[in-house]
Design an enzyme around this catalytic site. Structure first.
Site, PDB file in Angstrom:
ATOM      1  N   GLY A   1      78.050  16.660  35.352  1.00 54.37           N
ATOM      2  CA  GLY A   1      76.717  16.447  34.789  1.00 54.37           C
ATOM      3  C   GLY A   1      75.923  15.434  35.579  1.00 54.37           C
TER       4      GLY A   1
ATOM      5  N   ARG B   1      78.263   7.420  42.480  1.00 50.75           N
ATOM      6  CA  ARG B   1      78.295   6.590  41.274  1.00 50.75           C
ATOM      7  C   ARG B   1      79.195   7.205  40.189  1.00 50.75           C
ATOM      8  NH1 ARG B   1      79.265   2.278  40.602  1.00 50.75           N
ATOM      9  NH2 ARG B   1      79.607   2.153  38.414  1.00 50.75           N
TER      10      ARG B   1
ATOM     11  N   ARG C   1      74.589  13.233  32.646  1.00 52.03           N
ATOM     12  CA  ARG C   1      75.828  12.480  32.423  1.00 52.03           C
ATOM     13  C   ARG C   1      75.953  11.967  30.999  1.00 52.03           C
ATOM     14  NH1 ARG C   1      72.312   8.480  33.216  1.00 52.03           N
ATOM     15  NH2 ARG C   1      72.884   6.332  32.743  1.00 52.03           N
TER      16      ARG C   1
ATOM     17  N   GLU D   1      86.503   3.190  37.741  1.00 53.58           N
ATOM     18  CA  GLU D   1      86.459   1.901  37.045  1.00 53.58           C
ATOM     19  C   GLU D   1      87.130   1.970  35.681  1.00 53.58           C
ATOM     20  OE1 GLU D   1      82.266   1.309  37.014  1.00 53.58           O
ATOM     21  OE2 GLU D   1      82.203   0.676  39.115  1.00 53.58           O
TER      22      GLU D   1
ATOM     23  N   ASN E   1      82.332   5.220  38.713  1.00 48.26           N
ATOM     24  CA  ASN E   1      82.426   4.942  37.279  1.00 48.26           C
ATOM     25  C   ASN E   1      83.741   5.478  36.704  1.00 48.26           C
ATOM     26  OD1 ASN E   1      81.790   5.935  34.270  1.00 48.26           O
ATOM     27  ND2 ASN E   1      80.668   4.051  34.728  1.00 48.26           N
TER      28      ASN E   1
ATOM     29  N   ARG F   1      79.456  12.894  51.368  1.00 51.89           N
ATOM     30  CA  ARG F   1      79.165  12.063  52.544  1.00 51.89           C
ATOM     31  C   ARG F   1      78.886  12.945  53.760  1.00 51.89           C
ATOM     32  NH1 ARG F   1      79.778   6.776  52.515  1.00 51.89           N
ATOM     33  NH2 ARG F   1      80.953   5.727  50.877  1.00 51.89           N
ATOM     34  N   ARG F   2      79.723  13.947  53.950  1.00 51.09           N
ATOM     35  CA  ARG F   2      79.549  14.856  55.093  1.00 51.09           C
ATOM     36  C   ARG F   2      78.252  15.657  54.959  1.00 51.09           C
ATOM     37  NH1 ARG F   2      85.779  16.921  55.185  1.00 51.09           N
ATOM     38  NH2 ARG F   2      86.659  15.030  56.103  1.00 51.09           N
TER      39      ARG F   2
END
Length: 153
Positions: free
Chosen positions: A96, A51, A104, A58, A55, A30-31
């Site tokens: 990844g 993401r 990923r 979650e 994930n 974010r920074r």
């Protein structure tokens, strides 16, 4: 009792630390990319990291429940082994995905397999415990005997 679950607790703490690490990576991204909360979109590099962390978060509750159920009702050693492999797979998945969406996939498939093994061990352990408690059948002992892992008693 504590000696029976201490390794499960250690893997759980390791998983919590991994989740915290992933969260810190989102803060740093974010920074770096000037994406202020509550925004969740930005450059592709940020979105992949965001993401990947989301994930992993979650799936973490499913991991913790299956780890403990497999460890308590089936085998602490196997639960710890597959739990550590799962966490390693999630680490590779996160990094990844941070590099590329394609990066990923292999770690995602690996960690999913480890998660399904934990779910299967948890389910089998609970079923075997229930059949022993309510029907007097020791299915784990029977399976071990059929597989030649124990002598017939």
């Amino acid at each position: 009792m504590l000696d029976q679950v201490v390794l499960l607790a250690a893997v759980t703490v390791l998983g919590m630390l991994e989740q915290a690490y992933f969260s810190l990576k989102v803060i740093y991204a974010r920074r770096k990319h000037s994406v202020s909360p509550p925004a969740t979109t930005g450059p592709p590099e940020f979105e992949r990291i965001f993401r990947a962390q989301a994930n992993c978060s979650e799936y973490f509750p499913i991991f913790v429940f299956s780890l403990w159920l497999a460890g308590v009702f089936f085998s602490q050693a196997l639960a710890v082994l597959f739990g550590l492999l799962y966490l390693y797979g999630r680490y590779l998945y996160f990094h990844g995905y941070a590099e590329s969406a394609q990066g990923r996939l292999e770690p995602l498939y690996f960690s999913a397999k480890m998660q399904w093994v934990l779910i299967a061990l948890a389910g089998l352990g609970v079923i075997c415990t229930m059949t022993q408690a309510y029907l007097g059948l020791d299915l784990l002992h029977s399976f071990s005997h059929v597989l030649g892992l124990t002598e017939h008693t």
